[in-house]
Design a protein around this motif. Structure first.
Motif, PDB file in Angstrom:
ATOM      1  N   ALA A 124      21.165  17.467  48.540  1.00 57.07           N
ATOM      2  CA  ALA A 124      19.990  17.395  47.670  1.00 57.07           C
ATOM      3  C   ALA A 124      19.079  16.275  48.147  1.00 57.07           C
ATOM      4  O   ALA A 124      19.553  15.207  48.527  1.00 57.07           O
ATOM      5  CB  ALA A 124      20.416  17.136  46.224  1.00 57.07           C
ATOM      6  N   ALA A 125      17.790  16.523  48.114  1.00 55.74           N
ATOM      7  CA  ALA A 125      16.809  15.504  48.497  1.00 55.74           C
ATOM      8  C   ALA A 125      16.372  14.740  47.249  1.00 55.74           C
ATOM      9  O   ALA A 125      16.125  15.343  46.196  1.00 55.74           O
ATOM     10  CB  ALA A 125      15.612  16.155  49.164  1.00 55.74           C
ATOM     11  N   VAL A 126      16.286  13.420  47.387  1.00 57.05           N
ATOM     12  CA  VAL A 126      15.822  12.561  46.295  1.00 57.05           C
ATOM     13  C   VAL A 126      14.898  11.492  46.868  1.00 57.05           C
ATOM     14  O   VAL A 126      15.007  11.125  48.039  1.00 57.05           O
ATOM     15  CB  VAL A 126      17.001  11.877  45.551  1.00 57.05           C
ATOM     16  CG1 VAL A 126      17.897  12.898  44.880  1.00 57.05           C
ATOM     17  CG2 VAL A 126      17.809  10.977  46.465  1.00 57.05           C
TER      18      VAL A 126
ATOM     19  N   ILE B 158      24.213  10.280  53.635  1.00 57.94           N
ATOM     20  CA  ILE B 158      22.769  10.463  53.466  1.00 57.94           C
ATOM     21  C   ILE B 158      22.100  10.566  54.832  1.00 57.94           C
ATOM     22  O   ILE B 158      22.639  10.095  55.839  1.00 57.94           O
ATOM     23  CB  ILE B 158      22.117   9.324  52.645  1.00 57.94           C
ATOM     24  CG1 ILE B 158      22.188   7.954  53.359  1.00 57.94           C
ATOM     25  CG2 ILE B 158      22.761   9.192  51.278  1.00 57.94           C
ATOM     26  CD1 ILE B 158      20.899   7.516  53.950  1.00 57.94           C
ATOM     27  N   THR B 159      20.949  11.202  54.842  1.00 65.52           N
ATOM     28  CA  THR B 159      20.085  11.191  56.020  1.00 65.52           C
ATOM     29  C   THR B 159      18.658  10.919  55.559  1.00 65.52           C
ATOM     30  O   THR B 159      18.257  11.287  54.453  1.00 65.52           O
ATOM     31  CB  THR B 159      20.099  12.519  56.809  1.00 65.52           C
ATOM     32  OG1 THR B 159      19.607  13.566  55.976  1.00 65.52           O
ATOM     33  CG2 THR B 159      21.491  12.853  57.314  1.00 65.52           C
TER      34      THR B 159
ATOM     35  N   ILE C 152      17.936   8.119  60.105  1.00 67.83           N
ATOM     36  CA  ILE C 152      19.130   7.389  59.697  1.00 67.83           C
ATOM     37  C   ILE C 152      20.195   8.363  59.231  1.00 67.83           C
ATOM     38  O   ILE C 152      19.892   9.318  58.512  1.00 67.83           O
ATOM     39  CB  ILE C 152      18.777   6.389  58.583  1.00 67.83           C
ATOM     40  CG1 ILE C 152      17.883   5.289  59.171  1.00 67.83           C
ATOM     41  CG2 ILE C 152      20.023   5.818  57.910  1.00 67.83           C
ATOM     42  CD1 ILE C 152      17.294   4.361  58.173  1.00 67.83           C
ATOM     43  N   GLN C 153      21.417   8.089  59.637  1.00 64.42           N
ATOM     44  CA  GLN C 153      22.606   8.773  59.120  1.00 64.42           C
ATOM     45  C   GLN C 153      23.478   7.668  58.557  1.00 64.42           C
ATOM     46  O   GLN C 153      23.670   6.634  59.212  1.00 64.42           O
ATOM     47  CB  GLN C 153      23.397   9.472  60.216  1.00 64.42           C
ATOM     48  CG  GLN C 153      22.693  10.611  60.896  1.00 64.42           C
ATOM     49  CD  GLN C 153      23.522  11.131  62.069  1.00 64.42           C
ATOM     50  OE1 GLN C 153      24.019  10.356  62.872  1.00 64.42           O
ATOM     51  NE2 GLN C 153      23.639  12.439  62.159  1.00 64.42           N
ATOM     52  N   ALA C 154      24.004   7.872  57.352  1.00 69.79           N
ATOM     53  CA  ALA C 154      24.861   6.844  56.765  1.00 69.79           C
ATOM     54  C   ALA C 154      25.880   7.476  55.847  1.00 69.79           C
ATOM     55  O   ALA C 154      25.670   8.569  55.316  1.00 69.79           O
ATOM     56  CB  ALA C 154      24.028   5.822  55.995  1.00 69.79           C
TER      57      ALA C 154
END
Length: 157
Positions: free
Chosen positions: A32-34, A65-66, A80-82
């Motif tokens: 999901a995008a936030v 998250i990305t 970013i990848q985390a």
């Protein structure tokens, strides 16, 4: 890792708005995008507790998250990848998150002046903090698949 890389990543976080959350729950994996706001590497977001990703976070705080560019050619891929943990927050930390969010998204920060639908939506949300345990900065302009690990816990210099 250099302090220059840390600064580049924080600048990247500061200049972007949406992150995709990947979570897992009883219904399986979900993305999901936030919208988010950051305080250094710490990310804050809001969401209704009834959403699938919020229910997943309540069950298992581990998420990934990305944050990335929308591009049409692979050398332009940057982001970013985390992975880490997301938790619902309250009290002074929620107040700080609201303040930061209002600075980045003025319509949310000035609730008295916000449209009625925003005020109604904000009354239903919960605030969350994502704390990265592992973070990578991707920059294909430096080479295909170029990825640098970022130590989010190192003291700033």
């Amino acid at each position: 890792m250099t302090s220059a890389l840390r600064e580049r990543v924080v600048e990247y976080l500061d200049s972007h708005h949406a992150m995709t959350i990947a979570s897992c729950g009883e219904e399986g994996v979900w993305a999901a995008a936030v919208f988010y706001v950051n305080d250094g590497f710490r990310l804050y977001f809001l969401s209704a507790p009834t959403t699938r990703h919020s229910r997943n976070i309540a069950r298992d705080a581990r998420i990934a998250i990305t944050i990335q560019e929308d591009c049409a050619d692979w050398p332009q891929i940057k982001g970013i990848q985390a992975e880490g943990r997301a938790v619902e927050i309250g009290g002074a930390e929620e107040a700080r998150a609201r303040e930061l969010y209002g600075e980045k998204y003025p319509v949310v920060g000035k609730v008295a002046q916000a449209p009625a639908f925003i005020v109604k939506a904000l009354a239903k949300v919960r605030w969350y903090r994502f704390e990265p345990e592992c973070l990578y900065f991707i920059d294909n302009s430096a080479g295909f698949g170029h990825r640098e690990a970022v130590d989010c816990h190192a003291p700033s210099s």
